[in-house]
Design a protein around this motif. Structure first.
Motif, PDB file in Angstrom:
ATOM      1  N   HIS A 188     -24.483  11.969  -9.204  1.00 18.47           N
ATOM      2  CA  HIS A 188     -25.902  11.664  -9.334  1.00 18.47           C
ATOM      3  C   HIS A 188     -26.408  11.065  -8.023  1.00 18.47           C
ATOM      4  O   HIS A 188     -25.739  10.241  -7.406  1.00 18.47           O
ATOM      5  N   TYR A 189     -27.599  11.501  -7.608  1.00 17.65           N
ATOM      6  CA  TYR A 189     -28.222  10.959  -6.401  1.00 17.65           C
ATOM      7  C   TYR A 189     -29.419  10.101  -6.797  1.00 17.65           C
ATOM      8  O   TYR A 189     -30.007  10.283  -7.865  1.00 17.65           O
ATOM      9  N   ALA A 190     -29.782   9.186  -5.913  1.00 18.40           N
ATOM     10  CA  ALA A 190     -30.932   8.316  -6.175  1.00 18.40           C
ATOM     11  C   ALA A 190     -32.213   9.150  -6.231  1.00 18.40           C
ATOM     12  O   ALA A 190     -32.293  10.239  -5.640  1.00 18.40           O
ATOM     13  N   ASP A 191     -33.220   8.610  -6.924  1.00 23.27           N
ATOM     14  CA  ASP A 191     -34.489   9.335  -7.104  1.00 23.27           C
ATOM     15  C   ASP A 191     -35.139   9.732  -5.779  1.00 23.27           C
ATOM     16  O   ASP A 191     -35.741  10.804  -5.676  1.00 23.27           O
ATOM     17  N   ASP A 192     -35.021   8.873  -4.747  1.00 24.07           N
ATOM     18  CA  ASP A 192     -35.690   9.212  -3.480  1.00 24.07           C
ATOM     19  C   ASP A 192     -35.088  10.469  -2.856  1.00 24.07           C
ATOM     20  O   ASP A 192     -35.798  11.274  -2.250  1.00 24.07           O
ATOM     21  N   VAL A 193     -33.778  10.689  -3.054  1.00 22.27           N
ATOM     22  CA  VAL A 193     -33.131  11.905  -2.523  1.00 22.27           C
ATOM     23  C   VAL A 193     -33.588  13.129  -3.333  1.00 22.27           C
ATOM     24  O   VAL A 193     -33.914  14.179  -2.771  1.00 22.27           O
ATOM     25  N   VAL A 194     -33.638  12.983  -4.657  1.00 22.65           N
ATOM     26  CA  VAL A 194     -34.082  14.088  -5.532  1.00 22.65           C
ATOM     27  C   VAL A 194     -35.515  14.490  -5.169  1.00 22.65           C
ATOM     28  O   VAL A 194     -35.816  15.683  -4.988  1.00 22.65           O
ATOM     29  N   GLU A 195     -36.383  13.506  -5.045  1.00 23.01           N
ATOM     30  CA  GLU A 195     -37.804  13.792  -4.742  1.00 23.01           C
ATOM     31  C   GLU A 195     -37.956  14.485  -3.389  1.00 23.01           C
ATOM     32  O   GLU A 195     -38.710  15.454  -3.256  1.00 23.01           O
ATOM     33  N   TYR A 196     -37.223  13.995  -2.396  1.00 24.54           N
ATOM     34  CA  TYR A 196     -37.322  14.565  -1.044  1.00 24.54           C
ATOM     35  C   TYR A 196     -36.756  15.977  -1.013  1.00 24.54           C
ATOM     36  O   TYR A 196     -37.300  16.868  -0.350  1.00 24.54           O
ATOM     37  N   PHE A 197     -35.666  16.205  -1.776  1.00 25.93           N
ATOM     38  CA  PHE A 197     -35.063  17.540  -1.810  1.00 25.93           C
ATOM     39  C   PHE A 197     -36.036  18.548  -2.441  1.00 25.93           C
ATOM     40  O   PHE A 197     -36.199  19.671  -1.943  1.00 25.93           O
ATOM     41  N   VAL A 198     -36.681  18.148  -3.526  1.00 32.04           N
ATOM     42  CA  VAL A 198     -37.671  19.034  -4.175  1.00 32.04           C
ATOM     43  C   VAL A 198     -38.816  19.332  -3.208  1.00 32.04           C
ATOM     44  O   VAL A 198     -39.232  20.486  -3.041  1.00 32.04           O
ATOM     45  N   GLN A 199     -39.313  18.275  -2.567  1.00 36.77           N
ATOM     46  CA  GLN A 199     -40.440  18.431  -1.631  1.00 36.77           C
ATOM     47  C   GLN A 199     -40.093  19.429  -0.527  1.00 36.77           C
ATOM     48  O   GLN A 199     -40.861  20.348  -0.230  1.00 36.77           O
ATOM     49  N   PRO A 245     -28.518   7.138 -15.939  1.00 33.70           N
ATOM     50  CA  PRO A 245     -27.572   6.747 -14.884  1.00 33.70           C
ATOM     51  C   PRO A 245     -28.224   6.464 -13.534  1.00 33.70           C
ATOM     52  O   PRO A 245     -27.831   5.531 -12.831  1.00 33.70           O
ATOM     53  N   ALA A 246     -29.240   7.245 -13.165  1.00 33.43           N
ATOM     54  CA  ALA A 246     -29.860   7.074 -11.845  1.00 33.43           C
ATOM     55  C   ALA A 246     -30.625   5.755 -11.720  1.00 33.43           C
ATOM     56  O   ALA A 246     -30.929   5.316 -10.603  1.00 33.43           O
ATOM     57  N   ASP A 247     -30.934   5.118 -12.858  1.00 28.49           N
ATOM     58  CA  ASP A 247     -31.617   3.816 -12.797  1.00 28.49           C
ATOM     59  C   ASP A 247     -30.758   2.766 -12.113  1.00 28.49           C
ATOM     60  O   ASP A 247     -31.266   1.738 -11.654  1.00 28.49           O
ATOM     61  N   LEU A 248     -29.455   3.002 -12.070  1.00 26.68           N
ATOM     62  CA  LEU A 248     -28.546   2.028 -11.461  1.00 26.68           C
ATOM     63  C   LEU A 248     -28.322   2.290  -9.970  1.00 26.68           C
ATOM     64  O   LEU A 248     -27.592   1.557  -9.306  1.00 26.68           O
ATOM     65  N   LEU A 249     -28.937   3.356  -9.461  1.00 24.75           N
ATOM     66  CA  LEU A 249     -28.707   3.711  -8.048  1.00 24.75           C
ATOM     67  C   LEU A 249     -29.802   3.163  -7.142  1.00 24.75           C
ATOM     68  O   LEU A 249     -30.982   3.285  -7.448  1.00 24.75           O
ATOM     69  N   GLU A 250     -29.374   2.580  -6.025  1.00 25.54           N
ATOM     70  CA  GLU A 250     -30.327   2.098  -5.014  1.00 25.54           C
ATOM     71  C   GLU A 250     -30.850   3.292  -4.213  1.00 25.54           C
ATOM     72  O   GLU A 250     -30.140   4.286  -4.048  1.00 25.54           O
ATOM     73  N   PRO A 251     -32.074   3.203  -3.665  1.00 24.33           N
ATOM     74  CA  PRO A 251     -32.558   4.276  -2.781  1.00 24.33           C
ATOM     75  C   PRO A 251     -31.546   4.531  -1.646  1.00 24.33           C
ATOM     76  O   PRO A 251     -30.917   3.591  -1.146  1.00 24.33           O
ATOM     77  N   GLU A 252     -31.411   5.800  -1.277  1.00 20.84           N
ATOM     78  CA  GLU A 252     -30.345   6.164  -0.320  1.00 20.84           C
ATOM     79  C   GLU A 252     -30.845   6.718   1.011  1.00 20.84           C
ATOM     80  O   GLU A 252     -30.122   6.724   1.999  1.00 20.84           O
ATOM     81  N   LEU A 253     -32.092   7.221   1.032  1.00 19.17           N
ATOM     82  CA  LEU A 253     -32.535   8.002   2.191  1.00 19.17           C
ATOM     83  C   LEU A 253     -32.495   7.257   3.516  1.00 19.17           C
ATOM     84  O   LEU A 253     -32.041   7.789   4.532  1.00 19.17           O
ATOM     85  N   GLU A 254     -32.965   6.013   3.503  1.00 21.95           N
ATOM     86  CA  GLU A 254     -33.052   5.241   4.749  1.00 21.95           C
ATOM     87  C   GLU A 254     -31.671   5.089   5.404  1.00 21.95           C
ATOM     88  O   GLU A 254     -31.504   5.270   6.608  1.00 21.95           O
ATOM     89  N   LYS A 255     -30.689   4.769   4.568  1.00 25.49           N
ATOM     90  CA  LYS A 255     -29.313   4.580   5.042  1.00 25.49           C
ATOM     91  C   LYS A 255     -28.776   5.886   5.647  1.00 25.49           C
ATOM     92  O   LYS A 255     -28.145   5.902   6.710  1.00 25.49           O
ATOM     93  N   ILE A 256     -29.059   7.005   4.962  1.00 31.58           N
ATOM     94  CA  ILE A 256     -28.569   8.315   5.434  1.00 31.58           C
ATOM     95  C   ILE A 256     -29.222   8.676   6.765  1.00 31.58           C
ATOM     96  O   ILE A 256     -28.566   9.182   7.675  1.00 31.58           O
ATOM     97  N   GLU A 257     -30.526   8.424   6.854  1.00 29.68           N
ATOM     98  CA  GLU A 257     -31.260   8.691   8.115  1.00 29.68           C
ATOM     99  C   GLU A 257     -30.566   8.016   9.297  1.00 29.68           C
ATOM    100  O   GLU A 257     -30.374   8.621  10.342  1.00 29.68           O
ATOM    101  N   LYS A 258     -30.172   6.749   9.112  1.00 27.09           N
ATOM    102  CA  LYS A 258     -29.516   5.998  10.193  1.00 27.09           C
ATOM    103  C   LYS A 258     -28.165   6.614  10.543  1.00 27.09           C
ATOM    104  O   LYS A 258     -27.800   6.732  11.712  1.00 27.09           O
ATOM    105  N   GLU A 259     -27.418   7.017   9.492  1.00 26.83           N
ATOM    106  CA  GLU A 259     -26.067   7.546   9.709  1.00 26.83           C
ATOM    107  C   GLU A 259     -26.056   8.825  10.540  1.00 26.83           C
ATOM    108  O   GLU A 259     -25.121   9.081  11.279  1.00 26.83           O
TER     109      GLU A 259
END
Length: 470
Positions: free
Chosen positions: A97-108, A407-421
């Motif tokens: 499962h991925y965080a909502d911000d990743v799902v939303e960005y992928f759809v966009q 399940p995704a309610d327990l996930l922190e947003p991920e995009l910012e961290k990935i951008e840096k990596e």
């Protein structure tokens, strides 16, 4: 034929995604697709499924292609036809499962790069795992088609499917797909199911099945007569077997009836002529195993998808325990029942299958347990149609408190961290999403891409065909 009785069936063509995923492990290249796109665009298909599923991973991992670039190229080729993708709800195209911000960005980004219809499914039919993707698709003015993972079992009555369909319509889906990944839906059951769904909901019904068990074309015929609006087919060189019924056969079946598609058989024949040498080359290179072209009646007997059967065989081969095959097949339904009777589709099919192998090989049920089995019994994949076996759950997760929220309610947003990596490797916004889904595979691809640009010789070994789990 009286004008008012006409109800042409619509067809979604799967040759650019599921057909080659099912038969040649998703190995068709963009280069192989390109010359025929313009011709396919003239057919009048309801949609062409060309992206998502395993195409993303296989493009990066084995073909050394950017899947986003493939989508943009295909979009240019189809000026009149809608493009469709397969999307695993909160799993997107990955295996967690991925965080909502990743799902939303992928759809966009999928819609921005050319996708019109996103077929969204969840392995457990847990509506909560579909919410984020559906909202994101509607926000981007895409067509959200929710797929019901079809399966058999005590929990899966017509009433279960009708209730699910009503919830799907309420969620804001534009259409519903009955996704029969194992070829378990037989013709007269299709009549019952489609009739019940058409009474319960107003949105269109699409039926997707595989020929694995040998009944798919008959199932389509009965479903269309019962009111099914869309069927998924594959152009004949990549049809049948573990793929879909042949497009030309279904077009001819309905010719002169109220369901006549009106498609030009000469044009379809030219498209088939184009793909035939690609099929022949795949056979020659042993990428296409003739075994997957036949009927596998074990699918109906054991209710196990074809891909899952081959996975079980390879797991047993590795352990030099092929003689345990039938024991494992008998263990699969028992494990499935212990695990809340989930539909057997990625990733639940792998979880149940691997656990069945371990139970048989160790000689004691649940003595050894995979981390995925633990996650499933802990509620990390979502809610199953039936409760877990409490004794098995206790043995596997002990006193750990299972989660009951989405399940995704327990996930922190991920995009910012990935951008840096990946800041040093990013060449386009979409690279962030490739890395989010498949970090190691994407990084290898970024390095390959960089090497190509700097003129470093990249060995052919990188393009070696390897087994790919479909």
């Amino acid at each position: 034929m009286a004008e008012q009785t006409k109800r042409p069936v619509k067809i979604t063509e799967t040759i650019l995604r599921d057909a080659h995923q099912s038969l040649i492990a998703t190995r068709m290249t963009t280069e192989q697709m390109l010359p025929v796109l313009e011709k396919m665009d003239q057919v009048g298909y309801h949609a062409v499924e060309c992206w998502g599923g395993a195409t993303f991973d296989a493009s990066l991992r084995f073909l050394k292609e950017d899947p986003w670039e493939r989508l943009r190229i295909i979009r240019k080729g189809f000026k009149n036809t809608k493009l469709q993708m397969l999307f695993r709800g909160q799993n997107i195209l990955g295996y967690r499962h991925y965080a909502d911000d990743v799902v939303e960005y992928f759809v966009q980004k999928s819609i921005a790069n050319g996708i019109d219809i996103i077929r969204i499914f969840d392995a457990l039919n847990d509506i909560r795992n579909l919410e984020c993707a559906v909202k994101a698709t509607n926000k981007e003015n895409g067509h959200a088609q929710i797929a019901i993972s079809y399966t058999l079992g005590d929990a899966y009555t017509t009433e279960y499917y009708v209730n699910l369909a009503k919830k799907i319509e309420e969620l804001g889906a534009s259409s519903i797909c009955i996704k029969d990944m194992a070829g378990l839906l037989v013709p007269y059951e299709a009549t019952k199911l489609v009739t019940a769904l058409k009474k319960a909901v107003k949105i269109p019904i699409d039926l997707h099945t595989h020929y694995t068990s040998g009944v798919a074309a008959m199932t389509y015929m009965k479903a269309v007569e019962a009111g099914c609006d869309i069927i998924d087919t594959a152009i004949s060189p990549f049809a049948m077997g573990t793929s879909q019924p042949a497009t030309e056969v279904m077009v001819e079946t309905f010719r002169g009836t109220p369901y006549d598609t009106g498609y030009d058989q000469k044009l379809l024949s030219e498209i088939a002529d184009y793909f035939r040498p690609i099929r022949d080359e795949a056979l020659e290179k042993k990428l296409l195993n003739p075994k997957v072209m036949g009927v596998d009646i074990k699918t109906l007997l054991y209710q196990v998808p074809g891909g899952m059967l081959s996975n079980l065989v390879s797991q047993l081969k590795e352990q030099k325990a092929e003689d345990k095959y039938y024991e494992v097949l008998e263990e699969v339904p028992r494990v499935r029942k212990d695990f809340g009777e989930p539909p057997l589709v990625t990733p639940s099919s792998q979880i149940v299958g691997t656990q069945a192998v371990l139970n048989v090989l160790t000689g004691e049920r649940y003595k050894m347990v995979t981390k995925e089995s633990k996650a499933l019994l802990s509620g990390e994949y979502g809610q199953t149609a039936k409760p877990f076996n409490p004794e098995v759950q206790k043995k596997v997760i002990g006193d750990k408190k299972p989660i009951t929220c989405r399940p995704a309610d327990l996930l922190e947003p991920e995009l910012e961290k990935i951008e840096k990596e990946i800041a040093d490797w990013k060449e386009q916004d979409e690279d962030v999403l490739s890395y989010a889904l498949f970090p190691q595979v994407a990084m290898d691809f970024f390095k390959y891409r960089q090497a190509q640009k700097t003129g470093i010789d990249v060995t052919a070994a990188d393009k070696e065909n390897q087994a790919y789990p479909v």
